[in-house]
Design a protein around this motif. Structure first.
Motif, mmCIF file in Angstrom:
data_model
loop_
_atom_site.group_PDB
_atom_site.id
_atom_site.type_symbol
_atom_site.label_atom_id
_atom_site.label_comp_id
_atom_site.label_asym_id
_atom_site.label_seq_id
_atom_site.Cartn_x
_atom_site.Cartn_y
_atom_site.Cartn_z
ATOM 1 N N LYS A 5 0.836 -1.207 0.000
ATOM 2 C CA LYS A 5 0.000 0.000 0.000
ATOM 3 C C LYS A 5 0.869 1.255 0.000
ATOM 4 C CE LYS A 5 -4.089 -1.858 2.280
ATOM 5 N NZ LYS A 5 -4.882 -1.897 3.509
ATOM 6 N N ARG A 6 1.917 1.245 0.811
ATOM 7 C CA ARG A 6 2.811 2.407 0.899
ATOM 8 C C ARG A 6 3.559 2.610 -0.421
ATOM 9 N NH1 ARG A 6 4.127 7.262 1.975
ATOM 10 N NH2 ARG A 6 6.200 7.619 2.786
ATOM 11 N N LEU A 7 4.045 1.516 -1.024
ATOM 12 C CA LEU A 7 4.748 1.624 -2.311
ATOM 13 C C LEU A 7 3.815 2.110 -3.409
ATOM 14 C CD1 LEU A 7 6.975 -1.567 -2.076
ATOM 15 C CD2 LEU A 7 7.785 0.802 -2.176
ATOM 16 N N GLU A 8 2.554 1.711 -3.325
ATOM 17 C CA GLU A 8 1.564 2.194 -4.290
ATOM 18 C C GLU A 8 1.323 3.687 -4.080
ATOM 19 O OE1 GLU A 8 -2.468 0.442 -6.251
ATOM 20 O OE2 GLU A 8 -2.389 0.406 -4.057
ATOM 21 N N ALA A 9 1.224 4.113 -2.827
ATOM 22 C CA ALA A 9 1.030 5.541 -2.514
ATOM 23 C C ALA A 9 2.218 6.372 -2.991
ATOM 24 C CB ALA A 9 0.813 5.729 -1.015
ATOM 25 N N LEU A 10 3.424 5.792 -2.962
ATOM 26 C CA LEU A 10 4.619 6.484 -3.450
ATOM 27 C C LEU A 10 4.685 6.513 -4.980
ATOM 28 C CD1 LEU A 10 7.246 5.057 -0.924
ATOM 29 C CD2 LEU A 10 6.503 7.445 -1.103
ATOM 30 N N GLY A 11 3.807 5.733 -5.624
ATOM 31 C CA GLY A 11 3.766 5.712 -7.085
ATOM 32 C C GLY A 11 4.720 4.724 -7.734
ATOM 33 N N TYR A 12 5.250 3.786 -6.943
ATOM 34 C CA TYR A 12 6.223 2.828 -7.479
ATOM 35 C C TYR A 12 5.588 1.554 -8.015
ATOM 36 C CZ TYR A 12 9.865 5.693 -5.288
ATOM 37 O OH TYR A 12 10.704 6.720 -4.928
ATOM 38 N N LEU A 13 4.355 1.252 -7.586
ATOM 39 C CA LEU A 13 3.712 0.031 -8.065
ATOM 40 C C LEU A 13 2.206 0.179 -8.086
ATOM 41 C CD1 LEU A 13 2.418 -1.602 -5.415
ATOM 42 C CD2 LEU A 13 4.794 -2.191 -5.052
ATOM 43 N N THR A 14 1.578 -0.779 -8.742
ATOM 44 C CA THR A 14 0.115 -0.869 -8.773
ATOM 45 C C THR A 14 -0.287 -2.247 -8.277
ATOM 46 O OG1 THR A 14 0.085 -1.689 -11.049
ATOM 47 C CG2 THR A 14 -0.110 0.703 -10.738
ATOM 48 N N ARG A 15 -1.482 -2.311 -7.725
ATOM 49 C CA ARG A 15 -2.064 -3.591 -7.300
ATOM 50 C C ARG A 15 -3.425 -3.700 -7.938
ATOM 51 N NH1 ARG A 15 -2.987 -3.381 -1.378
ATOM 52 N NH2 ARG A 15 -3.555 -1.263 -1.887
ATOM 53 N N GLU A 16 -3.692 -4.827 -8.561
ATOM 54 C CA GLU A 16 -5.027 -5.060 -9.106
ATOM 55 C C GLU A 16 -5.315 -6.548 -9.175
ATOM 56 O OE1 GLU A 16 -4.601 -4.621 -13.859
ATOM 57 O OE2 GLU A 16 -4.423 -2.746 -12.740
ATOM 58 N N ARG A 17 -6.595 -6.859 -9.151
ATOM 59 C CA ARG A 17 -7.033 -8.253 -9.209
ATOM 60 C C ARG A 17 -6.648 -8.870 -10.549
ATOM 61 N NH1 ARG A 17 -7.585 -10.262 -4.472
ATOM 62 N NH2 ARG A 17 -8.362 -8.669 -3.092
ATOM 63 N N ASN A 18 -6.253 -10.124 -10.489
ATOM 64 C CA ASN A 18 -5.926 -10.887 -11.694
ATOM 65 C C ASN A 18 -7.223 -11.120 -12.457
ATOM 66 O OD1 ASN A 18 -5.244 -12.868 -13.582
ATOM 67 N ND2 ASN A 18 -3.821 -13.870 -12.193
ATOM 68 N N ARG A 19 -7.237 -10.776 -13.724
ATOM 69 C CA ARG A 19 -8.458 -10.917 -14.529
ATOM 70 C C ARG A 19 -8.882 -12.381 -14.682
ATOM 71 N NH1 ARG A 19 -5.690 -6.661 -17.116
ATOM 72 N NH2 ARG A 19 -6.842 -4.711 -16.978
ATOM 73 N N SER A 20 -7.914 -13.292 -14.716
ATOM 74 C CA SER A 20 -8.249 -14.705 -14.895
ATOM 75 C C SER A 20 -8.535 -15.414 -13.566
ATOM 76 C CB SER A 20 -7.142 -15.437 -15.653
ATOM 77 O OG SER A 20 -5.933 -15.369 -14.925
ATOM 78 N N ASP A 21 -8.134 -14.799 -12.441
ATOM 79 C CA ASP A 21 -8.397 -15.369 -11.111
ATOM 80 C C ASP A 21 -8.584 -14.214 -10.146
ATOM 81 O OD1 ASP A 21 -8.512 -16.629 -8.662
ATOM 82 O OD2 ASP A 21 -6.576 -17.639 -8.850
ATOM 83 N N GLU A 22 -9.832 -13.844 -9.914
ATOM 84 C CA GLU A 22 -10.165 -12.685 -9.074
ATOM 85 C C GLU A 22 -9.625 -12.791 -7.653
ATOM 86 O OE1 GLU A 22 -11.815 -9.666 -9.569
ATOM 87 O OE2 GLU A 22 -11.587 -10.102 -11.692
ATOM 88 N N ARG A 23 -9.300 -14.017 -7.198
ATOM 89 C CA ARG A 23 -8.784 -14.179 -5.842
ATOM 90 C C ARG A 23 -7.349 -13.688 -5.732
ATOM 91 N NH1 ARG A 23 -9.595 -20.394 -5.528
ATOM 92 N NH2 ARG A 23 -8.822 -19.992 -7.603
ATOM 93 N N ALA A 24 -6.625 -13.681 -6.852
ATOM 94 C CA ALA A 24 -5.208 -13.300 -6.838
ATOM 95 C C ALA A 24 -5.048 -11.800 -7.049
ATOM 96 C CB ALA A 24 -4.452 -14.064 -7.917
#
Length: 157
Positions: free
Chosen positions: A79-98
């Protein structure tokens, strides 16, 4: 089996592997602190980025296994790395659990700056690269041995 001889005082603090590893770990991580500060990073966040620079995108589960962390431990780091703009997190389109983690352009660009860090660490330690490679190999054996011991305890315990 050969008898183990730990000398006269097997409980002497300065002879304990756990103590040496603990102090060495804190000391080395302390070297990283001022090197990572300009990028707003902590050492654990840096480890996440190292794993992603090695291969991205990755699932949180894969990152956790690679870093030998629990996914719940990684969550605030991500979450912190995402807030810093270094990464993104999103659900896997083929497996919503991942939950998939990927570098942003800023995160990929940071790699060029981060490449200077290992050189500064080696310089600060004042040790030969060959010495550090030997230490790394010994620590890898310790990690492997403790991983196997943990698995054996789980099976018998």
């Amino acid at each position: 089996m050969t008898a183990i001889d730990l000398g006269e005082n097997p409980l002497a603090l300065d002879r304990q592997v756990c103590f040496a590893l603990s102090v060495a770990s804190r000391s080395v991580i302390g070297i990283y602190r001022p090197l990572l500060k300009p990028y707003g990073l902590t050492h654990p966040q840096y480890l996440v980025l190292l794993a992603l620079w090695d291969r991205a995108p990755r699932s949180v589960k894969d990152l956790a296994e690679t870093l030998r962390q629990e996914p719940a431990t990684l969550s605030p780091l991500l979450k912190r790395l995402e807030a810093l703009g270094y990464l993104t997190r999103e659900r896997n389109r083929s497996d919503e659990r991942a939950l998939m983690v990927d570098l942003t352009e800023s995160g990929r660009d940071l790699r060029a700056e981060a490449e200077k860090i290992p050189y500064r660490v080696v310089e600060t330690l004042g040790m030969e690269v060959a010495e550090l490679e030997q230490l790394h190999a010994a620590l890898a054996r310790v990690i492997a041995a403790t991983g196997n011991a943990g698995a054996e305890r789980d099976e018998t315990g």
